[in-house]
Each structure stands twice: as structure tokens, then as C-alpha cells.
Design a protein around this motif. Structure first.
Motif, PDB file in Angstrom:
ATOM      1  N   ARG A  63       8.958  -1.332   0.190  1.00 11.80           N
ATOM      2  CA  ARG A  63       9.796  -0.238  -0.269  1.00 11.80           C
ATOM      3  C   ARG A  63       9.525   0.635  -1.496  1.00 11.80           C
ATOM      4  NH1 ARG A  63      13.007  -5.677  -1.965  1.00 11.80           N
ATOM      5  NH2 ARG A  63      10.974  -6.405  -1.035  1.00 11.80           N
ATOM      6  N   VAL A  66       5.091   4.967   1.134  1.00 13.79           N
ATOM      7  CA  VAL A  66       5.178   5.576   2.161  1.00 13.79           C
ATOM      8  C   VAL A  66       4.733   6.755   2.916  1.00 13.79           C
ATOM      9  CG1 VAL A  66       7.307   6.193   1.381  1.00 13.79           C
ATOM     10  CG2 VAL A  66       6.023   7.734   0.742  1.00 13.79           C
ATOM     11  N   GLN A  73       7.676  18.060  -0.490  1.00 15.14           N
ATOM     12  CA  GLN A  73       9.006  17.238  -0.862  1.00 15.14           C
ATOM     13  C   GLN A  73      10.575  16.895  -1.068  1.00 15.14           C
ATOM     14  OE1 GLN A  73       6.849  14.468  -3.586  1.00 15.14           O
ATOM     15  NE2 GLN A  73       5.643  13.513  -2.270  1.00 15.14           N
ATOM     16  N   ARG A 104       3.571   7.138  -2.480  1.00 14.80           N
ATOM     17  CA  ARG A 104       4.515   6.439  -3.337  1.00 14.80           C
ATOM     18  C   ARG A 104       5.703   6.576  -3.302  1.00 14.80           C
ATOM     19  NH1 ARG A 104       1.777   2.509  -6.744  1.00 14.80           N
ATOM     20  NH2 ARG A 104       4.231   1.627  -7.060  1.00 14.80           N
ATOM     21  N   SER A 105       6.175   6.188  -2.686  1.00 11.28           N
ATOM     22  CA  SER A 105       7.998   6.247  -3.073  1.00 11.28           C
ATOM     23  C   SER A 105       8.653   6.506  -4.260  1.00 11.28           C
ATOM     24  CB  SER A 105       9.289   5.643  -2.194  1.00 11.28           C
ATOM     25  OG  SER A 105       8.851   4.301  -3.115  1.00 11.28           O
ATOM     26  N   GLU A 107      10.948   6.039  -6.997  1.00  8.45           N
ATOM     27  CA  GLU A 107      11.755   4.707  -7.785  1.00  8.45           C
ATOM     28  C   GLU A 107      12.465   5.240  -8.749  1.00  8.45           C
ATOM     29  OE1 GLU A 107      10.869   0.804 -10.422  1.00  8.45           O
ATOM     30  OE2 GLU A 107       9.427   2.245  -9.680  1.00  8.45           O
ATOM     31  N   TYR A 121      14.589   2.570  -3.912  1.00  2.00           N
ATOM     32  CA  TYR A 121      13.458   3.604  -3.238  1.00  2.00           C
ATOM     33  C   TYR A 121      13.962   4.307  -2.157  1.00  2.00           C
ATOM     34  CZ  TYR A 121      11.062  -0.060  -6.306  1.00  2.00           C
ATOM     35  OH  TYR A 121       9.899  -0.847  -7.340  1.00  2.00           O
ATOM     36  N   ASP A 123      12.537   7.142  -0.377  1.00  3.53           N
ATOM     37  CA  ASP A 123      11.642   8.167   0.988  1.00  3.53           C
ATOM     38  C   ASP A 123      11.683   9.738   0.046  1.00  3.53           C
ATOM     39  OD1 ASP A 123       9.799   9.857   2.558  1.00  3.53           O
ATOM     40  OD2 ASP A 123       9.574   7.811   3.884  1.00  3.53           O
ATOM     41  N   PRO A 124      10.258  10.850  -0.466  1.00  2.00           N
ATOM     42  CA  PRO A 124      10.312  11.470  -1.274  1.00  2.00           C
ATOM     43  C   PRO A 124      10.443  12.640   0.156  1.00  2.00           C
ATOM     44  CG  PRO A 124       8.624  10.125  -1.272  1.00  2.00           C
ATOM     45  CD  PRO A 124       9.248   9.824  -0.935  1.00  2.00           C
ATOM     46  N   LEU A 130      15.131   2.964   1.155  1.00  5.94           N
ATOM     47  CA  LEU A 130      14.410   2.501   2.017  1.00  5.94           C
ATOM     48  C   LEU A 130      14.221   0.617   1.112  1.00  5.94           C
ATOM     49  CD1 LEU A 130      10.605   3.901   0.571  1.00  5.94           C
ATOM     50  CD2 LEU A 130      11.879   4.304   3.042  1.00  5.94           C
TER      51      LEU A 130
END
Length: 479
Positions: A63, A66, A73, A104-105, A107, A121, A123-124, A130
Motif C-alpha cells: 500500500r 509504488v 504524477q 511512496r503512494s 495517503e 493509499y 498510486d500517484p 492500493l
């Protein structure tokens, strides 16, 4: 040949030393008996929590982590919309966690209709959701709750606060018992344990020498942790503030805080009547808030204009970047029409701490509180907190904190073994009371001072003294 008077004086002096040591030993015993199990809990949970930055990305890798596609993004508002779509009806977004690491995803934290909160979470790069995590039930939250209050609410917090206070007694009496003097001269067992010893004497050397090496670290842990305690910590914060030594006052234009008073439309008719109704920083759903600003009020922004356009999260991120806030921080989202964005930056270096309140409609910075705005006491506590949590000088800080914590746990274990080896069956095994009570004015004054500074501890010290007098008053050791 010594004169009878000299022999009598020497005997009296020796009896006083023995009585003095026995009294210290009894207080050390009672403090250790209470602190010992709680110290093990504090040590283990503190060590685990110290490594939170490494543990969580491994534990929740699916989570939180990535693949970096090296592509653009999505905007954070688009990502928030994706997260909102995955939540049940009635879920309210309360927090955006900002990370600059491209692996990092994104949040976002939501308050659910049930009253609990959960992180979503996303995915950017492609906006895929996720997964989710309960804020209240994730591992590190449970570890932190154990560390601060044994997961027992207010009662647990008071118990852990008492454990910290009694650790001060344990440290003081332990150092006094270890201190070599002329009547207790020994060649070994001062700075290094005498490993040639056997039985209880071997454990005693290990305990005493280990304790003296860890005393300063233990004292630092207690003094840097108590300001965060649920009862005394809040009172201490209020006292520090009233003396202009703590956090900046929340009123506009006070305490050298760079702030801009909100528009007249945002002010209530009776400002003093509404003072107690304002939300504080500690009320916000932030993961961490600097101690210095925890009780400051969150200001209201202007009322929604006719053409109510909102500042985007990306705009808030850009505003924060201009103030030096670039990575690993939280943005509390507005929860009402006059609500504001609150940026809370709690970095490893306390000098970079920053709190920003930003109007959600026009992007104006209503309040900007930096480390330089803090009182002297709050600045010291900020440094203490960063060191206490193993953050200030990176991985080395984590290793040092872990070594001290686990060392203190080992002292609890060696103390328990010594107690079991000397304790007669079916008895408490407390050290015998001396026949004559030594004056020990300095120690009594020190304990009284601790009892005044920490009233809850003072009450328990009085209870222990009464218990000792009633239960063991008739039992005295032969001088």
C-alpha cells in the motif's frame, strides 16, 4: 590501642552508614518493584516505535510503496477524488499526508461514519487505490498506545506517568547505592562488573555497573517523555505558557507569531464567549504535532465568498514549500465553511518545525509558527523529543535509543533475578528497616521536592511510606 570513646564513635558512625544504605535500598526496592514490569513494556515498545520509518514501509509495502515510472504524477486533488470514490457514503476526508519520495503512494485519511478513521493509499501515477489501513488499529498506533498508556485510556496514561516519576527515585537511589566510599571500598564492580563472582553477587555487579552506565540515558528518557504525559504534561504545558516559556499563545498578534487576523466576517460577535469553542492543534487528525503548538487554537478563515473557489492541495503544498516545508508532513483539511488548511511539519531537526494555517478560499497564510516563535522551555523540549524518538541524528540516534531502552529492560530482568534469589518463600522480601532512622535530610528534601513537582507521585510516595510503616513498622534489622 584505640580509646573506648573512639571505638564507640566508630561503631556509631558505621551504624549510621548501614542505616543510611538500608533506607536507600528500601526506597530503591519499592521503586523497582513498581517500575520493573512497566519499564520492560516501555523499553520494548519504545524500541519498536523508534524504528517506525523503517518498519511501516516493509509491513505495508503493497500500500505504501509504488514503482517510480519517471512520468508525471496526478494532482493531489485528483488523487483525493479517487480516494473519496473508494470510501463509503458519509466518509469525510480529514488529512493529506505529503511525501516527496516518488516511490511512496499518496495517503489520505478519512473519518468514517462509525467515528473511526482510516488511511487510503493511492498510486500517484495512475490513480489506482492500493488499499486501506485503520488508523486506530495499525501496528504502530497500537505500539504507541501501549507505550503511552498500556491501551487502558486515562488510567493507563496515569500509570505510565507514575512509572516515569518513580524511575527518577530508582535512578537516584541506585546511583547512591553504587557510589563507592571509604566504608564501601572495593577494587572492582565500580565501572566494570567482576565476572569472576558467582551467584547473586554476580547479578548484583551486573545490575549496579550496568545501571550506572545507563543512568544518564534513563534520566534523559524520563525528563524528555514526561512533558508528553496525559496529566502532568498538560499542566506543565499550561504553566510554561503562562510564564512565556512554552508554546506561543493562540491569540492574534501575541508571542511573536507571524499572523494575520482573519476578516471581520469570521469573528464572532462575542469573541471571549467563543474562546473555549475553538479547536486546538491537538484536536486535528495529524499524525504528529510539535509539543510547542499542541494547545494553540486553530483560527477560522473568512466566510465563503459568493464565488466560492477553493485553494487546491497542490497550491497549499507550493505555499508550504516557500516556507521551507518540503517533505513528510501533514495537511489537515478544512472541515467547515470557515475552516482552514493546517500544515504541520514535525521534522527530525526541531529548528525546522513549522505550523501554517492557510485560508481555504484565498490561500492567505493566517498564522505561521516556527521554532523561533517558541519559548525557551518549548525549544528544549523539541530537541528532547527528537532525540527521545531517535530522529535527530538519523539511524545512529535510533541505535543509541534502542541500546539504552533494551539496557534498561535488562536492568529490570537482573533486578528481578536478584530479588528472587534473596526473597524468602511467601514473603515480599523487602530489605529490613534499620533500627535507628538516619537523618538523611537531603534525601527527604529531594523526595519532597519531587512530590511537589509531581503531585501524583507525591501522593503515591505518601501511600508507600504509610504502607511501609503499617505493614513492616515492627520489623527492624539489627544495627
Amino acid at each position: 590501642m584505640l580509646a573506648p570513646n573512639s571505638i564507640a564513635a566508630a561503631a556509631t558512625s558505621n551504624a549510621e552508614v548501614v542505616a543510611h544504605r538500608r533506607t536507600l535500598w528500601r526506597w530503591h526496592f519499592y521503586a523497582g518493584l513498581f517500575v520493573m514490569p512497566l519499564l520492560i513494556v516501555l523499553a520494548i515498545t519504545g524500541t519498536i516505535y523508534c524504528f517506525q520509518p523503517q518498519i511501516e514501509p516493509l509491513l505495508y509495502r503493497d500500500r505504501m510503496v509504488v514503482a517510480d515510472t519517471h512520468g508525471p504524477q496526478l494532482s493531489r486533488d485528483v488523487l483525493l477524488a479517487k480516494a473519496v470514490a473508494s470510501e463509503p457514503r458519509g466518509a469525510v476526508p480529514t488529512l493529506a499526508q505529503i511525501e516527496s519520495d516518488r516511490t511512496r503512494s499518496a495517503e489520505f485519511v478519512f473519518r468514517l461514519p462509525s467515528g473511526e478513521s482510516e488511511s487510503v493509499y493511492v498510486d500517484p501515477y495512475d490513480g489506482a487505490v492500493l488499499g486501506k489501513l485503520s488508523v486506530e488499529h495499525r501496528l504502530m498506533k497500537q505500539v504507541r498506545n501501549l507505550h503511552r498508556g498500556l491501551m487502558m485510556g486515562k488510567a493507563g496514561e496515569l500509570l505510565m506517568e507514575l512509572a516515569g516519576c518513580w524511575t527518577l527515585v530508582m535512578i537516584g537511589t541506585g546511583v547512591a547505592l553504587w557510589w563507592p566510599d571509604r566504608t564501601n571500598a572495593r577494587k572492582g564492580g565500580v565501572w566494570l562488573p567482576r565476572l569472576s563472582l558467582t551467584g547473586r553477587a554476580w547479578w548484583r555487579d551486573l545490575h549496579a555497573v550496568g545501571g550506572i552506565w545507563l543512568a544518564i540515558g534513563a534520566l534523559f528518557f524520563v525528563l524528555s517523555g514526561l512533558p508528553w504525559s496525559g496529566s502532568w504534561g498538560k499542566e506543565f504545558k499550561a504553566l510554561a505558557t503562562s510564564a512565556s516559556l512554552g508554546y506561543p499563545k493562540g491569540a492574534w498578534g501575541e508571542a511573536h507569531v507571524h499572523s494575520t487576523a482573519p476578516g471581520a466576517a469570521a469573528k464572532p460577535a462575542d469573541e471571549h464567549a467563543m474562546h473555549g469553542m475553538h479547536m486546538t492543534m491537538d484536536d486535528l487528525p495529524l499524525k504528529q504535532t510539535p509539543w510547542a503548538v499542541g494547545a494553540t487554537e486553530v483560527p477560522d478563515g473568512v466566510s465563503a465568498p459568493a464565488s466560492a473557489g477553493h485553494v487546491s492541495i497542490d497550491d497549499v503544498v507550493a505555499l508550504a514549500a516557500k516556507q521551507g516545508v518540503t517533505d513528510d508532513y501533514g495537511i489537515a483539511l478544512p472541515g467547515k465553511p470557515t475552516g482552514v488548511y493546517t500544515v504541520s511539519y514535525f521534522p527530525a531537526d526541531p529548528r525546522d518545525e513549522r505550523t501554517l494555517h492557510i485560508d481555504q478560499y484565498n490561500g492567505r497564510v493566517l498564522s505561521d509558527i516556527s521554532y523561533a516563535s517558541y519559548g525557551r522551555v518549548a525549544q528544549w523540549i523539541s530537541y528532547g523529543t527528537s532525540l527521545h524518538m531517535g530522529r535527530y541524528f538519523g539511524f545512529a540516534n535510533q541505535i543509541v535509543c534502542s541500546a539504552i531502552s533494551l539496557g534498561l529492560a535488562s536492568l529490570a530482568v537482573t533486578g528481578f533475578i536478584m530479588w528472587m534469589k534473596r526473597r524468602p518463600a511467601r514473603t515480599l522480601g523487602s530489605p529490613a528497616r534499620p533500627v535507628k532512622r538516619p537523618p538523611m535530610r537531603a534525601w527527604r528534601g529531594g523526595l519532597t521536592l519531587l512530590g511537589v513537582i509531581f503531585p501524583l507521585m507525591g501522593a503515591t510516595m505518601l501511600a508507600v511510606w504509610c504502607f511501609d510503616r503499617l505493614a513492616f513498622g515492627a520489623r527492624r534489622a539489627v544495627a
